[in-house]
Design a protein around this motif. Structure first.
Motif, PDB file in Angstrom:
ATOM      1  N   GLU A  38      31.182 -23.144   5.785  1.00  0.00           N
ATOM      2  CA  GLU A  38      30.357 -23.047   6.887  1.00  0.00           C
ATOM      3  C   GLU A  38      29.058 -23.749   6.658  1.00  0.00           C
ATOM      4  N   ASN A  39      28.579 -24.403   5.645  1.00  0.00           N
ATOM      5  CA  ASN A  39      27.409 -24.800   5.170  1.00  0.00           C
ATOM      6  C   ASN A  39      27.579 -26.649   5.390  1.00  0.00           C
ATOM      7  N   THR A  40      27.559 -26.803   6.782  1.00  0.00           N
ATOM      8  CA  THR A  40      28.316 -28.318   7.097  1.00  0.00           C
ATOM      9  C   THR A  40      27.267 -29.155   6.950  1.00  0.00           C
ATOM     10  N   GLU A  79      22.391 -35.848   1.810  1.00  0.00           N
ATOM     11  CA  GLU A  79      22.011 -34.616   1.086  1.00  0.00           C
ATOM     12  C   GLU A  79      23.192 -33.814   0.883  1.00  0.00           C
ATOM     13  N   PRO A  80      23.305 -32.801   0.088  1.00  0.00           N
ATOM     14  CA  PRO A  80      24.547 -31.961  -0.382  1.00  0.00           C
ATOM     15  C   PRO A  80      25.086 -31.311   0.789  1.00  0.00           C
ATOM     16  N   ARG A  81      26.245 -30.794   0.953  1.00  0.00           N
ATOM     17  CA  ARG A  81      26.600 -29.506   1.654  1.00  0.00           C
ATOM     18  C   ARG A  81      27.550 -28.667   1.073  1.00  0.00           C
ATOM     19  N   GLY A  82      28.077 -27.616   1.618  1.00  0.00           N
ATOM     20  CA  GLY A  82      29.007 -26.275   0.887  1.00  0.00           C
ATOM     21  C   GLY A  82      30.154 -27.051  -0.233  1.00  0.00           C
ATOM     22  N   HIS A  83      30.220 -26.349  -1.193  1.00  0.00           N
ATOM     23  CA  HIS A  83      31.109 -26.781  -2.065  1.00  0.00           C
ATOM     24  C   HIS A  83      32.556 -27.041  -1.908  1.00  0.00           C
ATOM     25  N   ALA A  84      32.914 -26.452  -0.278  1.00  0.00           N
ATOM     26  CA  ALA A  84      34.276 -26.780   0.163  1.00  0.00           C
ATOM     27  C   ALA A  84      34.344 -28.089   0.520  1.00  0.00           C
ATOM     28  N   ASP A 108      36.413 -34.004   0.540  1.00  0.00           N
ATOM     29  CA  ASP A 108      36.004 -34.657   1.704  1.00  0.00           C
ATOM     30  C   ASP A 108      35.170 -35.667   1.503  1.00  0.00           C
ATOM     31  N   ASP A 109      33.981 -35.132   1.225  1.00  0.00           N
ATOM     32  CA  ASP A 109      32.658 -36.241   1.310  1.00  0.00           C
ATOM     33  C   ASP A 109      33.016 -37.570   0.322  1.00  0.00           C
ATOM     34  N   ILE A 110      33.545 -37.429  -0.824  1.00  0.00           N
ATOM     35  CA  ILE A 110      33.720 -38.550  -1.746  1.00  0.00           C
ATOM     36  C   ILE A 110      34.828 -39.358  -1.015  1.00  0.00           C
ATOM     37  N   VAL A 146      26.853 -22.624 -15.830  1.00  0.00           N
ATOM     38  CA  VAL A 146      27.897 -23.109 -15.312  1.00  0.00           C
ATOM     39  C   VAL A 146      27.435 -24.157 -14.278  1.00  0.00           C
ATOM     40  N   CYS A 147      26.351 -23.989 -14.036  1.00  0.00           N
ATOM     41  CA  CYS A 147      25.808 -24.900 -12.681  1.00  0.00           C
ATOM     42  C   CYS A 147      25.405 -26.351 -13.340  1.00  0.00           C
ATOM     43  N   ALA A 148      24.667 -26.042 -14.445  1.00  0.00           N
ATOM     44  CA  ALA A 148      24.188 -27.242 -15.250  1.00  0.00           C
ATOM     45  C   ALA A 148      25.663 -28.158 -15.403  1.00  0.00           C
ATOM     46  N   GLN A 149      26.551 -27.678 -15.532  1.00  0.00           N
ATOM     47  CA  GLN A 149      28.001 -28.582 -15.816  1.00  0.00           C
ATOM     48  C   GLN A 149      28.074 -29.773 -14.734  1.00  0.00           C
ATOM     49  N   CYS A 150      27.339 -29.529 -13.764  1.00  0.00           N
ATOM     50  CA  CYS A 150      27.490 -30.814 -12.593  1.00  0.00           C
ATOM     51  C   CYS A 150      25.865 -31.074 -12.004  1.00  0.00           C
ATOM     52  N   HIS A 151      25.344 -30.003 -11.791  1.00  0.00           N
ATOM     53  CA  HIS A 151      23.732 -30.209 -11.106  1.00  0.00           C
ATOM     54  C   HIS A 151      22.806 -30.815 -12.202  1.00  0.00           C
ATOM     55  N   VAL A 152      23.030 -32.154 -12.768  1.00  0.00           N
ATOM     56  CA  VAL A 152      22.422 -32.666 -13.828  1.00  0.00           C
ATOM     57  C   VAL A 152      22.379 -34.034 -13.593  1.00  0.00           C
TER      58      VAL A 152
HETATM   59  C1  HEC Z   1      32.232 -29.001 -10.515  1.00  0.00           C
HETATM   60  C2  HEC Z   1      30.709 -29.427 -10.506  1.00  0.00           C
HETATM   61  C3  HEC Z   1      29.775 -28.328  -9.554  1.00  0.00           C
HETATM   62  C4  HEC Z   1      29.617 -27.188 -10.303  1.00  0.00           C
HETATM   63  C5  HEC Z   1      30.045 -26.445 -11.457  1.00  0.00           C
HETATM   64  C6  HEC Z   1      28.373 -26.474  -9.339  1.00  0.00           C
HETATM   65  N1  HEC Z   1      28.247 -27.441  -8.370  1.00  0.00           N
HETATM   66 FE1  HEC Z   1      27.081 -27.109  -6.565  1.00  0.00          FE
HETATM   67  N2  HEC Z   1      27.540 -29.102  -5.883  1.00  0.00           N
HETATM   68  C7  HEC Z   1      28.546 -29.634  -6.294  1.00  0.00           C
HETATM   69  C8  HEC Z   1      28.741 -30.998  -5.728  1.00  0.00           C
HETATM   70  C9  HEC Z   1      29.560 -32.184  -5.875  1.00  0.00           C
HETATM   71  C10 HEC Z   1      28.081 -30.589  -4.589  1.00  0.00           C
HETATM   72  C11 HEC Z   1      27.944 -31.685  -3.180  1.00  0.00           C
HETATM   73  C12 HEC Z   1      28.982 -31.086  -2.193  1.00  0.00           C
HETATM   74  C13 HEC Z   1      29.061 -32.003  -1.135  1.00  0.00           C
HETATM   75  O1  HEC Z   1      28.185 -32.364  -0.597  1.00  0.00           O
HETATM   76  O2  HEC Z   1      30.174 -32.315  -0.557  1.00  0.00           O
HETATM   77  C14 HEC Z   1      27.451 -29.155  -4.520  1.00  0.00           C
HETATM   78  C15 HEC Z   1      26.549 -28.708  -3.702  1.00  0.00           C
HETATM   79  C16 HEC Z   1      25.671 -27.548  -4.041  1.00  0.00           C
HETATM   80  C17 HEC Z   1      24.830 -27.105  -3.302  1.00  0.00           C
HETATM   81  C18 HEC Z   1      24.278 -27.354  -1.728  1.00  0.00           C
HETATM   82  C19 HEC Z   1      25.112 -26.605  -0.871  1.00  0.00           C
HETATM   83  C20 HEC Z   1      24.498 -26.683   0.859  1.00  0.00           C
HETATM   84  O3  HEC Z   1      25.002 -26.176   1.382  1.00  0.00           O
HETATM   85  O4  HEC Z   1      23.754 -27.734   1.055  1.00  0.00           O
HETATM   86  C21 HEC Z   1      24.273 -26.155  -3.952  1.00  0.00           C
HETATM   87  C22 HEC Z   1      23.176 -24.862  -3.413  1.00  0.00           C
HETATM   88  C23 HEC Z   1      24.929 -25.806  -5.143  1.00  0.00           C
HETATM   89  N3  HEC Z   1      25.789 -26.825  -5.276  1.00  0.00           N
HETATM   90  C24 HEC Z   1      24.492 -24.921  -6.111  1.00  0.00           C
HETATM   91  C25 HEC Z   1      25.208 -24.674  -7.362  1.00  0.00           C
HETATM   92  C26 HEC Z   1      25.077 -23.494  -8.210  1.00  0.00           C
HETATM   93  C27 HEC Z   1      24.196 -22.612  -7.884  1.00  0.00           C
HETATM   94  C28 HEC Z   1      26.183 -23.609  -9.183  1.00  0.00           C
HETATM   95  C29 HEC Z   1      26.401 -22.745 -10.202  1.00  0.00           C
HETATM   96  C30 HEC Z   1      26.655 -21.405  -9.778  1.00  0.00           C
HETATM   97  C31 HEC Z   1      26.956 -24.937  -8.838  1.00  0.00           C
HETATM   98  N4  HEC Z   1      26.185 -25.490  -7.490  1.00  0.00           N
HETATM   99  C32 HEC Z   1      27.993 -25.434  -9.677  1.00  0.00           C
HETATM  100  C33 HEC Z   1      29.242 -29.672  -7.594  1.00  0.00           C
HETATM  101  C34 HEC Z   1      29.129 -28.553  -8.407  1.00  0.00           C
END
Ligand code: HEC
Ligand code: HEC
Ligand code: HEC
Ligand code: HEC
Length: 440
Positions: free
Chosen positions: A70-72, A99-104, A108-110, A204-210
């Motif tokens: 839903e975070n589109t 800008e990023p959107r939901g994890h789902a 699709d985005d890449i 767990v988040c730092a695995q990717c948000h770096v």
């Molecule tokens: C495997 C890699 C990975 C992990 C682990 C991960 N993320 Fe992400 N996250 C991403 C990617 C890639 C996107 C961008 C998705 C897109 O825009 O299509 C994203 C997007 C987001 C967004 C933007 C959502 C939005 O609606 O704008 C938030 C907030 C976020 N992540 C928080 C977190 C948090 C907090 C954690 C840990 C609990 C986390 N992520 C763990 C890869 C990851």
């Protein structure tokens, strides 16, 4: 006191103590047991990367994870920061940068993004886009990073998944699996398996948000953390290995590109120092029926302030929201000034660089200043949260970036005048920057 009464008193005291201890323990552990669920079905190694396999055991977490669809919203960065196009000229980022959107949406985005973004770096670009990547890196070894994009991408069916963050036999244990992250921590001699639960709720988040870069030749995704996590220490590292990501076609400067540094900025922020984790704000506890779960619908904590912020903060929601908005506004204003400063640097260097008889040494020095200045400001611009995760450091890095770029411009101007050239007309840019400010 008679012996028997004494005995009764001791017995009564013991009961009172037992009741008190029992109530306290209930308060202390009840919270945790409430979260425990009985595992219905063990998750097999063949299925572990697939969220569907976890669904039967953890339906509430699965359902909340699915809500990320839903975070589109993912507007282009260029809408709010038009100067980025010039900053990134010569890289795929100038073609499309959102800008990023939901994890789902990550797969699709890449798949939908302008091919210029991933074409030069191939399979490596998939590294943070799926729970299947740790397994694929195990399968192909470091060759994975330089394989064809589609050879990897065509195999991906699952976005970030339960397997990225959880042990399969017991999801109340968090797992860390992303190879580039594990290697970077090991190189810093940090044993992440030793990390406590609260720290893992960030790691767990730092695995990717770096941030990261691709090693020349191997394409291997690597974090520039050897000297430390701040932009200053990252520049020091890049200089020490003589790394340049690309040469800016206009200014001729040897540039480096930061990426979404949420973890790096969060480190040493007020919140991190106070023991807060990413999950505290982004995955707050939510009631689902009579169950209390960690929300897996990661998105903006401003949508869940009652659960994300007011658990700690006594201030009113409006006041707190006002604070966030004012931090974000001040960051954005400084970003716009930084964008104007680097635009001037690039346009001035574009003239200085090829001017006959120009002092080459001065131009080279100005190009080095541009490299550093743009890196500092870009770090803040590409880090999500618009400065909220660490306001003090965000302002400081933007100020440093502005100073360095102004110094570069001055040096390039001197070089132009000394060689008898004409300074570029920058008034149109100043006008553009001013207009941008009024838009908000
Ligand atoms: C495997 C890699 C990975 C992990 C682990 C991960 N993320 Fe992400 N996250 C991403 C990617 C890639 C996107 C961008 C998705 C897109 O825009 O299509 C994203 C997007 C987001 C967004 C933007 C959502 C939005 O609606 O704008 C938030 C907030 C976020 N992540 C928080 C977190 C948090 C907090 C954690 C840990 C609990 C986390 N992520 C763990 C890869 C990851
Ligand atoms: C980006 C990392 C991440 C992903 C992906 C993820 N989780 Fe979690 N999960 C967490 C964190 C952080 C917690 C809180 C753990 C703690 O406090 O010890 C958690 C907690 C849980 C818990 C314990 C109970 C609770 O709600 O706190 C379960 C069960 C769970 N997750 C299931 C899942 C399932 C099922 C999926 C896949 C659909 C999933 N998780 C995906 C990070 C993640
Ligand atoms: C103290 C609370 C707090 C903590 C801790 C925190 N964040 Fe945030 N985060 C926020 C707020 C507030 C925003 C801005 C949301 C907005 O503007 O709508 C945000 C924004 C984001 C975004 C962009 C979301 C979007 O909608 O564009 C990402 C990604 C993100 N944070 C990741 C992280 C990661 C990763 C960590 C840990 C390293 C972390 N955050 C720690 C509060 C927090
Ligand atoms: C686990 C506790 C905790 C949570 C959750 C938390 N905070 Fe904080 N926050 C603190 C502490 C502790 C401080 C530092 C002491 C102070 O300034 O009150 C702080 C400071 C702040 C500050 C002032 C410092 C600065 O960086 O400018 C703001 C603004 C703020 N928090 C906003 C938020 C928002 C918005 C959320 C939710 C998205 C949030 N906090 C969630 C504990 C928390």
């Amino acid at each position: 006191m008679k012996g028997r009464n004494k005995g009764a008193l001791v017995a009564l005291s013991a009961v009172v103590v037992a009741v008190v201890v029992g109530v306290c323990a209930g308060l202390f552990f009840g919270h945790n047991t409430e979260l425990k669920q009985s595992v219905i079905k063990p998750i097999s190694a063949q299925e572990q990367e697939n969220n569907e396999a976890w669904k039967a055991n953890y339906p509430a977490q699965y359902a909340s994870f699915e809500k990320t669809i839903e975070n589109t919203e993912n507007p282009s960065h260029f809408d709010s920061r038009p100067y980025m196009k010039l900053m990134y000229k010569g890289t795929g980022y100038a073609a499309e940068f959102n800008e990023p959107r939901g994890h789902a949406f990550m797969l699709d985005d890449i798949r939908e993004i302008d091919e210029k973004r991933w074409a030069p770096k191939q399979a490596a670009c998939n590294t943070c886009k799926s729970s299947q990547i740790p397994g694929l890196i195990e399968k192909y070894g470091d060759k994975y990073y330089s394989m064809d994009f589609h050879k990897i991408n065509d195999q991906l069916e699952n976005t970030v998944g339960c397997y990225n963050c959880h042990e399969t036999d017991n999801p109340s244990e968090l797992a860390l699996r992303q190879p580039p992250f594990l290697e970077a921590m090991k190189a810093r001699e940090i044993d992440v398996q030793d990390a406590g639960r609260q720290e893992k709720r960030t790691l767990v988040c730092a695995q990717c948000h770096v941030t990261y870069y691709f090693q020349p030749e191997t394409n291997k995704v690597t974090f520039p953390w050897k000297e430390g996590l701040t932009p200053e220490e990252q520049i020091k590292y890049y200089d020490s290995i003589n790394f340049t990501e690309w040469v800016h076609p206009d200014s001729g400067s040897p540039l480096i590109k930061p990426r979404h540094m949420e973890y790096e900025y969060f480190k040493n922020s007020t919140h991190e120092s106070a023991g807060v984790s990413c999950a505290d704000c982004h995955m707050p506890y939510m009631k689902v029926g009579n169950q209390k779960i960690s929300s897996h619908n990661v998105g903006s904590p401003l949508d869940t302030m009652d659960q994300s912020c007011l658990t700690c903060h006594r201030e009113s929601k409006d006041w707190l929201l006002g604070r966030v908005k004012s931090i974000q506004k001040q960051t954005k204003n400084m970003e716009d000034r930084a964008g104007a400063a680097v635009t001037e640097t690039i346009k001035t260097l574009a003239v200085a660089k090829d001017l006959p008889g120009v002092d080459k040494d001065k131009v080279t020095r100005a190009q080095r200043l541009h490299r550093e200045g743009q890196y500092y400001m870009d770090c803040v611009m590409v880090t999500n949260g618009f400065g909220f995760h660490n306001p003090q450091q965000s302002y400081a890095d933007l100020a440093k970036g502005i100073d360095l770029c102004q110094e570069a411009t001055k040096l390039a101007q001197q070089a132009i005048l000394e060689a008898g050239g004409t300074l570029p007309d920058l008034s149109a840019d100043a006008e553009e920057a001013g207009k941008n400010k009024e838009d908000k």
